[in-house]
Design a protein around this motif. Structure first.
Motif, PDB file in Angstrom:
ATOM      1  N   PHE A   1       0.848  -1.193   0.000  1.00 26.03           N
ATOM      2  CA  PHE A   1       0.000   0.000   0.000  1.00 26.03           C
ATOM      3  C   PHE A   1       0.884   1.244   0.000  1.00 26.03           C
ATOM      4  N   VAL A   2       0.644   2.115  -0.981  1.00 27.57           N
ATOM      5  CA  VAL A   2       1.360   3.394  -1.064  1.00 27.57           C
ATOM      6  C   VAL A   2       0.325   4.517  -0.998  1.00 27.57           C
ATOM      7  N   PRO A   3       0.436   5.434  -0.043  1.00 26.27           N
ATOM      8  CA  PRO A   3      -0.551   6.514   0.070  1.00 26.27           C
ATOM      9  C   PRO A   3      -0.529   7.440  -1.136  1.00 26.27           C
ATOM     10  N   SER A   4      -1.690   8.007  -1.423  1.00 26.02           N
ATOM     11  CA  SER A   4      -1.731   9.031  -2.464  1.00 26.02           C
ATOM     12  C   SER A   4      -1.149  10.327  -1.906  1.00 26.02           C
ATOM     13  N   HIS A   5      -0.808  11.231  -2.809  1.00 27.19           N
ATOM     14  CA  HIS A   5      -0.092  12.451  -2.420  1.00 27.19           C
ATOM     15  C   HIS A   5      -0.645  13.636  -3.185  1.00 27.19           C
ATOM     16  N   ILE A   6      -1.119  14.618  -2.455  1.00 30.13           N
ATOM     17  CA  ILE A   6      -1.569  15.872  -3.067  1.00 30.13           C
ATOM     18  C   ILE A   6      -0.501  16.929  -2.828  1.00 30.13           C
ATOM     19  N   THR A   7       0.013  17.499  -3.900  1.00 33.24           N
ATOM     20  CA  THR A   7       1.006  18.573  -3.792  1.00 33.24           C
ATOM     21  C   THR A   7       0.306  19.911  -3.638  1.00 33.24           C
ATOM     22  N   GLY A   8       0.759  20.684  -2.668  1.00 37.61           N
ATOM     23  CA  GLY A   8       0.186  22.015  -2.448  1.00 37.61           C
ATOM     24  C   GLY A   8       0.930  23.109  -3.188  1.00 37.61           C
ATOM     25  N   PHE A   9       2.261  22.999  -3.222  1.00 38.44           N
ATOM     26  CA  PHE A   9       3.079  23.944  -3.996  1.00 38.44           C
ATOM     27  C   PHE A   9       4.403  23.284  -4.306  1.00 38.44           C
ATOM     28  N   PHE A  10       5.058  23.750  -5.364  1.00 41.44           N
ATOM     29  CA  PHE A  10       6.308  23.095  -5.771  1.00 41.44           C
ATOM     30  C   PHE A  10       7.151  24.028  -6.636  1.00 41.44           C
ATOM     31  N   SER A  11       8.426  23.672  -6.750  1.00 49.65           N
ATOM     32  CA  SER A  11       9.353  24.344  -7.664  1.00 49.65           C
ATOM     33  C   SER A  11      10.120  23.245  -8.403  1.00 49.65           C
ATOM     34  N   ILE A  12      10.416  23.484  -9.673  1.00 53.64           N
ATOM     35  CA  ILE A  12      10.937  22.448 -10.563  1.00 53.64           C
ATOM     36  C   ILE A  12      12.453  22.576 -10.743  1.00 53.64           C
ATOM     37  N   TYR A  13      13.131  21.426 -10.705  1.00 51.83           N
ATOM     38  CA  TYR A  13      14.579  21.389 -10.916  1.00 51.83           C
ATOM     39  C   TYR A  13      14.887  20.350 -11.992  1.00 51.83           C
ATOM     40  N   GLN A  14      15.108  20.850 -13.207  1.00 51.53           N
ATOM     41  CA  GLN A  14      15.357  19.979 -14.360  1.00 51.53           C
ATOM     42  C   GLN A  14      16.854  19.705 -14.482  1.00 51.53           C
ATOM     43  N   LYS A  15      17.235  18.450 -14.358  1.00 54.54           N
ATOM     44  CA  LYS A  15      18.622  18.024 -14.484  1.00 54.54           C
ATOM     45  C   LYS A  15      18.697  16.914 -15.521  1.00 54.54           C
ATOM     46  N   ASN A  16      19.833  16.822 -16.228  1.00 51.53           N
ATOM     47  CA  ASN A  16      20.012  15.737 -17.193  1.00 51.53           C
ATOM     48  C   ASN A  16      20.041  14.378 -16.499  1.00 51.53           C
ATOM     49  N   ASN A  17      20.682  14.333 -15.336  1.00 53.56           N
ATOM     50  CA  ASN A  17      20.683  13.121 -14.534  1.00 53.56           C
ATOM     51  C   ASN A  17      19.315  12.985 -13.864  1.00 53.56           C
ATOM     52  N   LYS A  18      18.574  11.950 -14.238  1.00 54.83           N
ATOM     53  CA  LYS A  18      17.201  11.821 -13.759  1.00 54.83           C
ATOM     54  C   LYS A  18      17.109  11.534 -12.267  1.00 54.83           C
ATOM     55  N   LEU A  19      18.169  11.027 -11.672  1.00 58.65           N
ATOM     56  CA  LEU A  19      18.162  10.842 -10.227  1.00 58.65           C
ATOM     57  C   LEU A  19      18.238  12.180  -9.494  1.00 58.65           C
ATOM     58  N   LEU A  20      18.813  13.176 -10.154  1.00 57.89           N
ATOM     59  CA  LEU A  20      18.911  14.513  -9.570  1.00 57.89           C
ATOM     60  C   LEU A  20      17.704  15.382  -9.920  1.00 57.89           C
ATOM     61  N   ARG A  21      16.994  14.990 -10.980  1.00 54.92           N
ATOM     62  CA  ARG A  21      15.820  15.750 -11.430  1.00 54.92           C
ATOM     63  C   ARG A  21      14.697  15.599 -10.414  1.00 54.92           C
ATOM     64  N   GLY A  22      13.972  16.683 -10.174  1.00 58.54           N
ATOM     65  CA  GLY A  22      12.875  16.574  -9.223  1.00 58.54           C
ATOM     66  C   GLY A  22      12.275  17.915  -8.877  1.00 58.54           C
ATOM     67  N   SER A  23      11.770  18.011  -7.667  1.00 59.62           N
ATOM     68  CA  SER A  23      11.136  19.252  -7.244  1.00 59.62           C
ATOM     69  C   SER A  23      11.272  19.420  -5.738  1.00 59.62           C
ATOM     70  N   MET A  24      11.163  20.658  -5.314  1.00 62.91           N
ATOM     71  CA  MET A  24      10.963  20.964  -3.900  1.00 62.91           C
ATOM     72  C   MET A  24       9.508  21.391  -3.757  1.00 62.91           C
ATOM     73  N   GLY A  25       9.067  21.515  -2.522  1.00 61.88           N
ATOM     74  CA  GLY A  25       7.690  21.903  -2.309  1.00 61.88           C
ATOM     75  C   GLY A  25       7.109  21.195  -1.108  1.00 61.88           C
TER      76      GLY A  25
END
Length: 293
Positions: free
Chosen positions: A5-29
């Protein structure tokens, strides 16, 4: 049989960080985990390979993210070898999805994690919990289904993402909360259309960083929903139906906002006794992922 079981997740706010390395790619928020999500059930099958079901049925569109997760794991650990080692012909994977799909509840991330953790368990893959999460993250970001759901879903409660990236690289802080989450989905929004649009990337990142600073100064449930609404006001995704629904929610919630990214309204409430069945009502999940064997 293994059930994750994995809970669902509602994001309230975020900022995007695009990196070529997909392990580093992601967001804060910041977002919140719900006590309903996706239960992924893996069981032995006489059919060769992996057979994927969505709520017990075949679905070519929604199975894409699952197939992608399996392929990423297979590139690192040939799964046919592990089927053989465990005397298995094949595995049936059924995602029991308890929340609306494509409406901002992070079902892609939940499904990716369910498969990665489930295959780890049922095939005895030589990987740890974090590495399984990285495979799930790689699957989600490679298909532009999300940027921060996976690492958040490996946490608990209200989740502040303080460093972008996959599990093991990104960082989160968990804030326990006893509020109920009230939500209503009005339709779908394509996550990929937002997180790949240069204009939206610039706008969401600018406002996301700004409201995160405000939240960190006062990291409470009440300030989370306030910051989320401020963010949704500024990034240009609100429409009249969402605005009307937010005003409606504010009659019985301490605050409400738009789910990122979905045509969905969610709010925090401590009194749900008078609410009708038209709303989805959940507790905040302060326990996290559950594995049943």
């Amino acid at each position: 049989m293994i059930s994750i079981f994995v809970p669902s997740h509602i994001t309230g706010f975020f900022s995007i960080y695009q990196k070529n390395n997909k392990l580093l790619r992601g967001s804060m928020g910041c977002g919140v985990l719900l006590d309903k999500g996706v239960k992924t059930i893996l069981s032995e099958s006489d059919e060769e390979g992996f057979h994927i079901l969505i709520n017990g049925k075949e679905d070519e569109y929604y199975e894409t993210i699952s197939k992608n997760t399996i392929e990423i794991i297979n590139q690192n650990y040939p799964l046919s070898d592990y089927l053989l080692k465990n005397n298995l012909t094949g595995i049936t994977i059924n995602h029991e999805i308890e929340v609306p799909i494509g409406c901002g509840f992070g079902t892609s991330g939940s499904s990716c994690l369910g498969i990665a953790l489930g295959l780890k368990e049922i095939l005895n893959l030589p990987i740890d919990y974090t590495r399984a999460g990285q495979f799930a993250h790689l699957s989600e970001v490679s298909l532009n289904c999300g940027l921060g759901d996976v690492i958040a879903q490996m946490s608990k409660g209200i989740v502040l993402r303080t460093k972008p990236g996959s599990p093991g690289i990104g960082e989160t802080k968990s804030i326990k909360s006893d509020y109920y989450i009230v939500s209503k989905a009005l339709g779908k929004i394509s996550t990929a259309s937002i997180i790949t649009d240069p204009q939206y990337i610039k706008k969401t990142t600018s406002y996301g960083i700004e409201v995160q600073k405000k939240f960190v100064e006062n990291p409470t449930s009440e300030n989370f929903i306030k910051c989320s609404y401020e963010f949704s006001q500024n990034i240009g995704l609100l429409n009249n139906d969402i605005e009307d629904m937010i005003n409606e929610f504010n009659e019985f919630c301490i605050g409400s906002s738009m789910a990122m990214i979905g045509n969905t309204v969610f709010g925090l409430s401590n009194d749900i006794s008078s609410l009708s069945k038209e709303y989805m009502i959940n507790k905040i999940d302060n326990n996290g992922i559950k594995i049943f064997k």
